[in-house]
Design a protein around this motif. Structure first.
Motif, short mmCIF file in Angstrom:
data_model
loop_
_atom_site.label_atom_id
_atom_site.label_comp_id
_atom_site.label_asym_id
_atom_site.label_seq_id
_atom_site.Cartn_x
_atom_site.Cartn_y
_atom_site.Cartn_z
N UNK A 59 0.77 54.66 -6.44
CA UNK A 59 1.90 53.78 -6.56
C UNK A 59 2.46 53.91 -7.99
N UNK A 60 3.75 53.66 -8.11
CA UNK A 60 4.33 53.59 -9.44
C UNK A 60 5.02 52.24 -9.60
N UNK A 61 5.18 51.82 -10.86
CA UNK A 61 5.84 50.57 -11.18
C UNK A 61 6.99 50.89 -12.12
N UNK A 62 8.19 50.51 -11.69
CA UNK A 62 9.42 50.79 -12.44
C UNK A 62 10.12 49.48 -12.75
N UNK A 63 10.52 49.30 -14.00
CA UNK A 63 11.29 48.13 -14.40
C UNK A 63 12.77 48.48 -14.21
N UNK A 64 13.33 47.96 -13.12
CA UNK A 64 14.72 48.28 -12.77
C UNK A 64 15.70 47.69 -13.79
N UNK A 85 -0.96 53.56 -10.11
CA UNK A 85 -1.44 52.20 -9.91
C UNK A 85 -2.22 52.13 -8.61
N UNK A 86 -3.42 51.58 -8.68
CA UNK A 86 -4.24 51.38 -7.49
C UNK A 86 -4.04 49.96 -7.00
N UNK A 87 -4.10 49.78 -5.69
CA UNK A 87 -3.92 48.46 -5.09
C UNK A 87 -5.28 47.83 -4.85
N UNK A 88 -5.41 46.58 -5.26
CA UNK A 88 -6.62 45.79 -4.98
C UNK A 88 -6.17 44.64 -4.07
N UNK A 89 -6.31 44.85 -2.76
CA UNK A 89 -5.82 43.83 -1.83
C UNK A 89 -6.89 43.29 -0.88
N UNK A 90 -8.11 43.76 -1.02
CA UNK A 90 -9.21 43.20 -0.22
C UNK A 90 -9.98 42.22 -1.11
N UNK A 91 -10.78 41.38 -0.50
CA UNK A 91 -11.55 40.40 -1.27
C UNK A 91 -12.42 41.11 -2.30
N UNK A 92 -13.12 42.16 -1.87
CA UNK A 92 -14.01 42.87 -2.78
C UNK A 92 -13.24 43.57 -3.90
N UNK A 128 2.64 39.17 -14.38
CA UNK A 128 2.59 38.31 -13.20
C UNK A 128 3.91 38.44 -12.45
N UNK A 129 3.84 38.66 -11.14
CA UNK A 129 5.00 39.01 -10.34
C UNK A 129 5.13 38.04 -9.17
N UNK A 130 6.38 37.65 -8.83
CA UNK A 130 6.59 36.79 -7.67
C UNK A 130 6.78 37.63 -6.42
N UNK A 131 7.06 36.97 -5.30
CA UNK A 131 7.16 37.68 -4.01
C UNK A 131 8.34 38.64 -3.95
N UNK A 132 9.33 38.47 -4.81
CA UNK A 132 10.50 39.35 -4.85
C UNK A 132 10.39 40.42 -5.94
N UNK A 133 9.19 40.58 -6.51
CA UNK A 133 8.91 41.55 -7.56
C UNK A 133 9.65 41.26 -8.86
N UNK A 134 9.91 39.99 -9.13
CA UNK A 134 10.47 39.58 -10.42
C UNK A 134 9.31 39.16 -11.32
N UNK A 189 10.21 47.47 -9.40
CA UNK A 189 10.12 48.24 -8.16
C UNK A 189 8.72 48.81 -8.12
N UNK A 190 7.99 48.49 -7.04
CA UNK A 190 6.64 49.02 -6.86
C UNK A 190 6.64 49.79 -5.55
N UNK A 191 6.45 51.08 -5.64
CA UNK A 191 6.52 51.93 -4.44
C UNK A 191 5.47 53.02 -4.48
N UNK A 192 5.19 53.53 -3.31
CA UNK A 192 4.35 54.71 -3.16
C UNK A 192 5.21 55.94 -3.36
N UNK A 193 4.63 56.94 -3.92
CA UNK A 193 5.32 58.22 -3.97
C UNK A 193 4.34 59.29 -3.55
N UNK A 194 4.87 60.28 -2.89
CA UNK A 194 4.04 61.39 -2.43
C UNK A 194 4.65 62.68 -2.93
N UNK A 195 3.80 63.61 -3.22
CA UNK A 195 4.29 64.92 -3.64
C UNK A 195 5.03 65.55 -2.48
#
Length: 151
Positions: free
Chosen positions: A1-6, A16-23, A62-68, A111-117
């Motif tokens: 993932x990449x994080x871009x400040x629009x 960027x790695x996603x940590x979305x499980x409890x563990x 810290x980011x809200x649900x709209x990525x602000x 903007x937080x998105x996946x990118x693939x080669x």
């Protein structure tokens, strides 16, 4: 993932790695000695973090649900607990000075998105035109010509 400040047209991180499980949310950066440049961890959902057991300082966005961006914490040291920000839905843990380098401020749109080669195109079936087929001798014709030459 990449994080871009629009808003500022700058990148915060490329790996960027996603940590979305409890563990994975519980572990986060525990056990790591540092964050490599342009890397980070996106913890979602989360509105606060702890650094108990951490070995290095880092920046927190810290980011809200709209990525602000709704909150920023720079150079968070080990063995701290941040206060919850109830407007935040997720947090980004980034290398120290990432906020400063990207000029990120509260209110910026991320903007937080996946990118693939890009994959190289696979060669498809080759089409042979009728002209090529007519000009090349048939395989059986080659064998006959060879036999005639031997006799």
């Amino acid at each position: 993932m990449f994080v871009y400040n629009k808003t500022k047209e700058t990148f915060l991180a490329f790996r960027v790695k996603i940590a979305d499980s409890i563990f994975s949310r519980l572990v986060g950066l525990l056990g790591k000695r540092s964050l490599t440049p342009d890397s980070g961890v996106w913890i979602c959902p989360a509105n606060a973090i702890h650094t108990v057991g951490m070995l290095f300082s880092f920046d927190l966005v810290l980011i809200d649900k709209d990525f602000k961006v709704v909150g920023l914490r720079e150079m968070i040291r080990p063995f701290k607990i941040t206060r919850p920000n109830f407007r935040a839905e997720s947090v980004l843990e980034l290398p120290s000075h990432s906020i400063f380098k990207s000029r990120t401020e509260v209110g910026d749109q991320l903007v937080i998105e996946r990118y693939e080669a890009k994959k190289r195109p696979q060669p498809g079936p080759v089409e042979i035109s009728e002209v090529q087929l007519a000009s090349s001798p048939a395989p059986s014709q080659k064998v006959e010509d060879r036999n005639q030459m031997i006799m």
